[in-house]
Design a protein around this motif. Sequence first.
Motif, PDB file in Angstrom:
ATOM      1  N   VAL A  47       4.859  -2.224  -6.750  1.00 23.99           N
ATOM      2  CA  VAL A  47       4.006  -1.547  -5.763  1.00 23.99           C
ATOM      3  C   VAL A  47       2.906  -0.759  -6.470  1.00 23.99           C
ATOM      4  O   VAL A  47       1.728  -0.824  -6.084  1.00 23.99           O
ATOM      5  CB  VAL A  47       4.852  -0.625  -4.858  1.00 23.99           C
ATOM      6  N   LYS A  48       3.269  -0.024  -7.512  1.00 27.24           N
ATOM      7  CA  LYS A  48       2.283   0.741  -8.264  1.00 27.24           C
ATOM      8  C   LYS A  48       1.299  -0.194  -8.964  1.00 27.24           C
ATOM      9  O   LYS A  48       0.086   0.091  -9.040  1.00 27.24           O
ATOM     10  CB  LYS A  48       2.986   1.622  -9.300  1.00 27.24           C
TER      11      LYS A  48
ATOM     12  N   LYS B  87       0.228  -3.064  -7.922  1.00 24.09           N
ATOM     13  CA  LYS B  87      -0.776  -3.523  -6.958  1.00 24.09           C
ATOM     14  C   LYS B  87      -1.811  -2.434  -6.700  1.00 24.09           C
ATOM     15  O   LYS B  87      -3.017  -2.725  -6.582  1.00 24.09           O
ATOM     16  CB  LYS B  87      -0.110  -3.931  -5.643  1.00 24.09           C
ATOM     17  N   GLU B  88      -1.375  -1.200  -6.621  1.00 24.68           N
ATOM     18  CA  GLU B  88      -2.316  -0.093  -6.434  1.00 24.68           C
ATOM     19  C   GLU B  88      -3.325  -0.047  -7.576  1.00 24.68           C
ATOM     20  O   GLU B  88      -4.534   0.120  -7.356  1.00 24.68           O
ATOM     21  CB  GLU B  88      -1.556   1.239  -6.360  1.00 24.68           C
TER      22      GLU B  88
ATOM     23  N   GLN C  33      -7.275  -0.538  -7.605  1.00 27.84           N
ATOM     24  CA  GLN C  33      -8.005   0.637  -8.093  1.00 27.84           C
ATOM     25  C   GLN C  33      -9.071   0.276  -9.117  1.00 27.84           C
ATOM     26  O   GLN C  33     -10.173   0.833  -9.120  1.00 27.84           O
ATOM     27  CB  GLN C  33      -7.003   1.633  -8.698  1.00 27.84           C
TER      28      GLN C  33
END
Length: 400
Positions: free
Chosen positions: A271-272, A274-275, A279
């Motif tokens: 999940v991180k 993908k962020e 970004q």
Amino acid sequence: MLMSKKTVIIWCLAVVAGVISCEKIQPGAPLEEQILDGPVEGLTEEQNRQFLRGDIAFNDEVFTTTSGLGPLFVSNSCFSCHAGDGKGHPSTTLTRFGQTDESGNRYLSSGGPQLQNRAIAGHQPEQLPHGATFSRFTPPANTGLGFIDAVSDATIMALADPDDKDGDGISGVPNWITIKNYTVPRRDAISHQGKHIGRFGKKAGAYDLLQQTATAYNEDMGIASTYEPFDTYTGQVFDPEISNQKIIDVVFYLQTLKAPVQRNTANADVVKGKELFLQISCGKCHLPELKTGYSSIPALSNKTFHPYTDLLMHDMGEDLDDGYTEGTAKTYEWRTPPLWGLGLSKNSQGGAYFLMHDGRARSIEEAILMHGGEAAATRDRYKALTKEEQQKLILFLESL
């Protein structure tokens, strides 16, 4: 001789024990998310039968000289370049040749655009013509192609930004190509000076899956059809060596292969990752989400899917300039490859990654660091991440 009741019970228990034992020994079927093969949901009974016919033609048929192979060819089957419907290996990489400008391939009368490096007995393999430029293309994965085929031209045009009006340094453009005489334009087709938007291939040089399939039979295996009846080297016209119905079945198979399923979606690091992917602007070209328009196959109509591509051409910099082009694409422009299925690439590539258009990158990170041109700023943002952040981003990409 009749067995006693006790003997029957013992025999039945032995059979049951044997079955259980075999189940423990035999490996379980792979999870849906671990394979690329399989049809999309929502097909009718007849469509599933057509899918199966196409599957058999694609994955089981091996051509020989008696069934039309050659005289010049690259391989003798579809699956040899797309094992498990996945990416190809350097041993199956294709060589395409032509010129550096966009005036049209000057070597079509000399066997272009694809080098056929093998030949049946009594013939010589093709050689690169003097003066031709060339590039090597690793066969792509096949899955989810029907969704890409069903994206409307209007959607692709809306994503294009040739003059970089938003100032983000990214100016994706469509590749305008001349369609084949057997090609039926999409009902929403947008044309420009008699050319149409390509969307398949490393440089988006193919209009649709019929062109992609008929051309592959002809150029990869030397199999003539009513669509592509010419010998690519001599120009000689051959009688069809494959039926129209078989080609149509293979096209349907490619259209209705399911999209790759993302894995480990609940993992916090994924999940991180993908962020971070979004970004640092990876998602500007590798667009996470697209929507199909109308399709003659209802299961593909008006569906949201997640290919991680914008289907546009982008300047990838000098290091990825192979001096070869197709359509209106510049030599340094490449279509954004879909990232879905990336983490499964090694399954069909011998257990190792061979990424970028020609397989030159041996890891996901190496592929990222090769990005230049419009992607240079994003590449540099990746380099500025901490090592831990980089690992999470790559973990996300491996989940696709």
